[in-house]
Design a protein around this motif. Structure first.
Motif, PDB file in Angstrom:
ATOM      1  N   TYR A  72       0.863  -1.245  -0.090  1.00  0.00           N
ATOM      2  CA  TYR A  72      -0.181   0.031  -0.264  1.00  0.00           C
ATOM      3  C   TYR A  72       1.023   1.503  -0.087  1.00  0.00           C
ATOM      4  O   TYR A  72       1.252   1.856   1.118  1.00  0.00           O
ATOM      5  CB  TYR A  72      -0.830  -0.025   1.799  1.00  0.00           C
ATOM      6  N   ASN A 113       2.226   3.761  -3.077  1.00  0.00           N
ATOM      7  CA  ASN A 113       2.012   5.012  -4.399  1.00  0.00           C
ATOM      8  C   ASN A 113       0.827   4.333  -5.213  1.00  0.00           C
ATOM      9  O   ASN A 113      -0.449   4.344  -5.746  1.00  0.00           O
ATOM     10  CB  ASN A 113       2.667   5.565  -4.715  1.00  0.00           C
ATOM     11  N   LEU A 114       1.700   3.174  -5.489  1.00  0.00           N
ATOM     12  CA  LEU A 114       0.794   2.425  -6.667  1.00  0.00           C
ATOM     13  C   LEU A 114      -0.644   1.638  -6.157  1.00  0.00           C
ATOM     14  O   LEU A 114      -1.385   1.797  -6.081  1.00  0.00           O
ATOM     15  CB  LEU A 114       1.727   1.307  -6.943  1.00  0.00           C
ATOM     16  N   THR A 151      -0.403  -5.001   3.470  1.00  0.00           N
ATOM     17  CA  THR A 151       0.203  -4.391   3.802  1.00  0.00           C
ATOM     18  C   THR A 151       1.547  -5.149   4.992  1.00  0.00           C
ATOM     19  O   THR A 151       0.973  -5.953   5.034  1.00  0.00           O
ATOM     20  CB  THR A 151      -0.021  -3.009   4.203  1.00  0.00           C
ATOM     21  N   ARG A 152       2.211  -5.362   4.957  1.00  0.00           N
ATOM     22  CA  ARG A 152       3.722  -5.739   5.736  1.00  0.00           C
ATOM     23  C   ARG A 152       3.796  -4.796   6.733  1.00  0.00           C
ATOM     24  O   ARG A 152       4.087  -5.117   8.700  1.00  0.00           O
ATOM     25  CB  ARG A 152       4.812  -5.356   4.846  1.00  0.00           C
ATOM     26  N   ARG A 153       2.762  -3.289   6.653  1.00  0.00           N
ATOM     27  CA  ARG A 153       2.993  -2.453   8.178  1.00  0.00           C
ATOM     28  C   ARG A 153       2.774  -3.522   8.661  1.00  0.00           C
ATOM     29  O   ARG A 153       1.590  -4.380   8.988  1.00  0.00           O
ATOM     30  CB  ARG A 153       1.748  -1.279   7.732  1.00  0.00           C
ATOM     31  N   SER A 180      10.437  -2.922  -6.751  1.00  0.00           N
ATOM     32  CA  SER A 180      10.768  -3.884  -7.977  1.00  0.00           C
ATOM     33  C   SER A 180      11.990  -4.071  -7.559  1.00  0.00           C
ATOM     34  O   SER A 180      12.488  -4.653  -7.847  1.00  0.00           O
ATOM     35  CB  SER A 180      10.987  -2.997  -9.116  1.00  0.00           C
ATOM     36  N   ASP A 229       9.285  -3.304 -13.078  1.00  0.00           N
ATOM     37  CA  ASP A 229       9.833  -2.271 -13.921  1.00  0.00           C
ATOM     38  C   ASP A 229      12.517  -2.802 -13.469  1.00  0.00           C
ATOM     39  O   ASP A 229      12.191  -1.550 -14.272  1.00  0.00           O
ATOM     40  CB  ASP A 229       9.633  -0.952 -14.116  1.00  0.00           C
ATOM     41  N   ALA A 288       3.546  -5.164 -16.541  1.00  0.00           N
ATOM     42  CA  ALA A 288       2.494  -4.136 -16.682  1.00  0.00           C
ATOM     43  C   ALA A 288       2.780  -3.362 -16.588  1.00  0.00           C
ATOM     44  O   ALA A 288       3.649  -2.690 -15.232  1.00  0.00           O
ATOM     45  CB  ALA A 288       1.200  -4.703 -16.295  1.00  0.00           C
ATOM     46  N   TRP A 319       3.262   1.459 -17.769  1.00  0.00           N
ATOM     47  CA  TRP A 319       3.938   2.236 -18.944  1.00  0.00           C
ATOM     48  C   TRP A 319       4.809   1.704 -19.625  1.00  0.00           C
ATOM     49  O   TRP A 319       5.095   1.802 -21.052  1.00  0.00           O
ATOM     50  CB  TRP A 319       3.693   3.580 -19.028  1.00  0.00           C
ATOM     51  N   ASP A 320       6.183   1.753 -18.979  1.00  0.00           N
ATOM     52  CA  ASP A 320       7.144   1.261 -19.912  1.00  0.00           C
ATOM     53  C   ASP A 320       8.524   1.019 -18.199  1.00  0.00           C
ATOM     54  O   ASP A 320       8.936   0.735 -17.063  1.00  0.00           O
ATOM     55  CB  ASP A 320       8.538   1.769 -19.723  1.00  0.00           C
ATOM     56  N   PRO A 321       7.906  -0.652 -18.085  1.00  0.00           N
ATOM     57  CA  PRO A 321       8.146  -1.149 -18.659  1.00  0.00           C
ATOM     58  C   PRO A 321       6.450  -1.491 -18.845  1.00  0.00           C
ATOM     59  O   PRO A 321       5.554  -1.301 -18.341  1.00  0.00           O
ATOM     60  CB  PRO A 321       8.062  -2.876 -18.667  1.00  0.00           C
ATOM     61  N   GLN A 356       8.670   5.837 -10.327  1.00  0.00           N
ATOM     62  CA  GLN A 356       8.835   6.030  -9.534  1.00  0.00           C
ATOM     63  C   GLN A 356       9.570   4.641  -8.750  1.00  0.00           C
ATOM     64  O   GLN A 356      10.243   4.794  -7.684  1.00  0.00           O
ATOM     65  CB  GLN A 356       7.300   5.107  -9.590  1.00  0.00           C
ATOM     66  N   ARG A 410      14.798   5.559  -2.560  1.00  0.00           N
ATOM     67  CA  ARG A 410      14.210   5.213  -0.974  1.00  0.00           C
ATOM     68  C   ARG A 410      15.140   3.987  -0.202  1.00  0.00           C
ATOM     69  O   ARG A 410      15.169   3.666   0.922  1.00  0.00           O
ATOM     70  CB  ARG A 410      12.981   5.415  -0.711  1.00  0.00           C
TER      71      ARG A 410
HETATM   72  N1  LIG Z   1       6.068  -0.956 -15.426  1.00  0.00           N
HETATM   73  C1  LIG Z   1       6.151   0.779 -14.706  1.00  0.00           C
HETATM   74  O1  LIG Z   1       5.160   1.583 -15.636  1.00  0.00           O
HETATM   75  C2  LIG Z   1       5.663   0.878 -13.407  1.00  0.00           C
HETATM   76  C3  LIG Z   1       6.674   0.475 -12.758  1.00  0.00           C
HETATM   77  N2  LIG Z   1       5.799   1.600 -11.084  1.00  0.00           N
HETATM   78  C4  LIG Z   1       6.640   0.148  -9.755  1.00  0.00           C
HETATM   79  O2  LIG Z   1       6.553   0.566  -8.788  1.00  0.00           O
HETATM   80  C5  LIG Z   1       6.485   0.521  -7.786  1.00  0.00           C
HETATM   81  C6  LIG Z   1       6.033   0.767  -6.562  1.00  0.00           C
HETATM   82  O3  LIG Z   1       6.001   2.312  -6.884  1.00  0.00           O
HETATM   83  P1  LIG Z   1       5.352   2.946  -5.375  1.00  0.00           P
HETATM   84  O4  LIG Z   1       4.037   2.584  -4.873  1.00  0.00           O
HETATM   85  O5  LIG Z   1       5.540   4.655  -5.575  1.00  0.00           O
HETATM   86  O6  LIG Z   1       6.451   3.063  -4.008  1.00  0.00           O
HETATM   87  P2  LIG Z   1       6.427   3.414  -2.958  1.00  0.00           P
HETATM   88  O7  LIG Z   1       7.398   3.087  -2.242  1.00  0.00           O
HETATM   89  O8  LIG Z   1       4.984   4.055  -2.360  1.00  0.00           O
HETATM   90  O9  LIG Z   1       5.755   1.820  -2.320  1.00  0.00           O
HETATM   91  C7  LIG Z   1       6.482   0.988  -2.070  1.00  0.00           C
HETATM   92  C8  LIG Z   1       5.956  -0.687  -0.923  1.00  0.00           C
HETATM   93  O10 LIG Z   1       6.893   0.710   0.275  1.00  0.00           O
HETATM   94  C9  LIG Z   1       5.902   0.238   1.230  1.00  0.00           C
HETATM   95  N3  LIG Z   1       5.550   1.570   1.943  1.00  0.00           N
HETATM   96  C10 LIG Z   1       5.185   2.392   1.180  1.00  0.00           C
HETATM   97  N4  LIG Z   1       4.642   3.398   1.802  1.00  0.00           N
HETATM   98  C11 LIG Z   1       5.176   3.349   3.541  1.00  0.00           C
HETATM   99  C12 LIG Z   1       5.365   4.139   4.239  1.00  0.00           C
HETATM  100  N5  LIG Z   1       4.955   5.294   4.361  1.00  0.00           N
HETATM  101  N6  LIG Z   1       5.885   3.065   5.575  1.00  0.00           N
HETATM  102  C13 LIG Z   1       6.356   1.912   5.430  1.00  0.00           C
HETATM  103  N7  LIG Z   1       5.978   1.043   4.208  1.00  0.00           N
HETATM  104  C14 LIG Z   1       5.828   1.577   2.571  1.00  0.00           C
HETATM  105  C15 LIG Z   1       4.752  -0.656   0.345  1.00  0.00           C
HETATM  106  O11 LIG Z   1       4.361  -1.997   1.202  1.00  0.00           O
HETATM  107  P3  LIG Z   1       3.702  -2.092   2.420  1.00  0.00           P
HETATM  108  O12 LIG Z   1       2.622  -2.127   2.468  1.00  0.00           O
HETATM  109  O13 LIG Z   1       3.446  -3.880   2.213  1.00  0.00           O
HETATM  110  O14 LIG Z   1       4.398  -1.706   3.033  1.00  0.00           O
HETATM  111  C16 LIG Z   1       4.481  -0.146  -0.660  1.00  0.00           C
HETATM  112  O15 LIG Z   1       4.329  -1.548  -1.385  1.00  0.00           O
HETATM  113  C17 LIG Z   1       8.002   0.887  -8.296  1.00  0.00           C
HETATM  114  O16 LIG Z   1       9.515   0.474  -7.551  1.00  0.00           O
HETATM  115  C18 LIG Z   1       8.470   0.943  -9.533  1.00  0.00           C
HETATM  116  O17 LIG Z   1       8.945   0.053  -9.697  1.00  0.00           O
HETATM  117  C19 LIG Z   1       5.893   2.331 -10.805  1.00  0.00           C
HETATM  118  C20 LIG Z   1       5.546   3.029 -11.671  1.00  0.00           C
HETATM  119  C21 LIG Z   1       5.521   2.738 -13.480  1.00  0.00           C
END
Ligand SMILES: NC(=O)C1=CN([C@@H]2O[C@H](COP(=O)(O)OP(=O)(O)OC[C@H]3O[C@@H](n4cnc5c(N)ncnc54)[C@H](OP(=O)(O)O)[C@@H]3O)[C@@H](O)[C@H]2O)C=CC1
Ligand SMILES: N[C@@H](C[C@H]1CC(C(=O)O)=NO1)C(=O)O
Length: 327
Positions: free
Chosen positions: A11, A13-14, A35-37, A73, A95, A122, A124-126, A155, A162
């Motif tokens: 949980y 951004n995605l 979620t792993r939280r 990823s 990605d 899946a 947009w790139d890839p 992202q 991060r």
């Molecule tokens: N193919 C494409 O076109 C695209 C691919 N992507 C891929 O999507 C992936 C995820 O992007 P995005 O969602 O922005 O990544 P985030 O950093 O927002 O989230 C990644 C994971 O981190 C954990 N997390 C998020 N926020 C917190 C927080 N505040 N505290 C603790 N854990 C947190 C969550 O796991 P949990 O809930 O289990 O704790 C979540 O699943 C990217 O790494 C990228 O590779 C993104 C855009 C385009």
């Protein structure tokens, strides 16, 4: 017919984007977020639906048709992808391009053994850009393919920085070379190195006590993400990050510039202009979840990519409706 029952694993951004995207698709329902939280934190996650820990997933195996993996990823999906593919039909946005072939294999085996379908990479790139690169090469065999992103927030690269020890928070912007784009658009088919097409700019909030020089070095030398690019790293405060870097716009285009004869140059272009990278990516994942659900019903087990998915399966409309309305 029955609604397609969607689960969200991860949980960020995605994950939030998938929550919004499911609500836009009338043939789908959201079963829950996983979620792993730690449990104490679940109540703070403001989800529109039930929030559960990853451990709760086992109890949902026969209540979720497709689990959409929203982890990062760089570190999450390599572990979560194979584990989840053994228990659910899955869709992910993996990605790290250089690692897609090996990731495909690690997901294919457990998915086949469980008679599940796992769509990897899946988005947009890839994803959509990959499909258009394939179209371009197939339709204009005598040609060159170009991809440009941004200016916008990646992202994958933001997730990657991060994960660097000493980084408390951060984002990465990708900037295309306008000169390179102009050369491509005028049909001169330039041969461009990776470094000539984009630069990367990071804004990082350091963890207490972290050493800026070693954080910068870890980022700019990072294989597959930064080592082939000229990269800038700026150190800012958490307040500045929240104030100036909360939007996640992005976009870009794929261009195929080719010749069908000595007399005629042809250019194919596919472009995206995104106010929210995560919401758009999530919307792609949700459409592909519909296709994965159908592929599994058709007995196509194992890992697949967007290249293996007939476009019609993405649509909630029947094949007959598509023929009548969109062909
Ligand atoms: N193919 C494409 O076109 C695209 C691919 N992507 C891929 O999507 C992936 C995820 O992007 P995005 O969602 O922005 O990544 P985030 O950093 O927002 O989230 C990644 C994971 O981190 C954990 N997390 C998020 N926020 C917190 C927080 N505040 N505290 C603790 N854990 C947190 C969550 O796991 P949990 O809930 O289990 O704790 C979540 O699943 C990217 O790494 C990228 O590779 C993104 C855009 C385009
Ligand atoms: N996977 C990318 C989607 C696009 C953006 C991008 C880049 O800026 O390098 N590469 O591919 C993302 O995570 O945002």
């Amino acid at each position: 017919g029955e609604s397609i029952r969607i689960g969200i694993a991860g949980y960020g951004n995605l994950g939030r984007g998938v929550e919004a995207a499911v609500a836009k698709n009338r043939d789908m329902q959201l079963v829950g977020v996983f979620t792993r939280r730690n449990p104490a934190e679940l109540a703070t996650l403001h989800a529109e639906t039930s929030v559960n820990t990853m451990d709760d997933l086992a109890a949902h195996e026969d209540r979720i048709d497709v689990l959409i993996l929203c982890g990062g990823s760089k570190e999450d999906l390599p572990q979560q992808g194979p584990v989840m593919a053994a228990r659910f039909n899955t869709v992910d946005s993996f990605d790290t391009h250089a690692r897609i072939p090996e990731y495909f294999e690690t997901v294919d085996a457990p998915a086949r053994a469980a008679r599940k379908t796992a769509l990897i990479s899946a988005g947009w790139d890839p994803g959509m850009f990959s499909i258009n690169r394939v179209y371009g090469e197939a339709l204009l065999p005598d040609g060159d393919t170009y991809t440009f992103w941004g200016r916008g927030l990646s992202q994958g690269h933001s997730d990657a920085i991060r994960r660097v020890p000493g980084v408390a928070a951060g984002v990465q912007y990708t900037l295309p070379s306008e000169a390179a784009i102009e050369q491509v658009r005028n049909g001169s088919r330039p041969q461009l190195e990776t470094r000539q097409k984009h630069t990367r700019e990071c804004f990082v909030v350091l963890a207490d006590g972290a050493d800026p020089a070693s954080v910068r070095e870890a980022i700019v030398t990072m294989p597959h993400y930064f080592d082939q690019y000229d990269t800038e790293v700026h150190f800012i405060t958490a307040d500045e990050l929240a104030r100036d870097h909360s939007a996640m716009p992005h976009g870009g285009m794929t261009i195929r510039s080719g010749n069908t004869s000595d007399d005629h140059a042809q250019v194919i272009e596919y472009g995206l202009t995104l106010e929210s990278n995560p919401e758009f990516t999530a919307s792609v994942l949700v459409a592909y979840a519909r296709a994965v659900h159908r592929l599994n019903q058709q007995g196509q087990f194992g890992a697949v990519t967007v290249f293996d998915v007939p476009p019609g399966l993405l649509s909630p409309k029947s094949a007959a409706q598509l023929r009548a309305e969109l062909l």
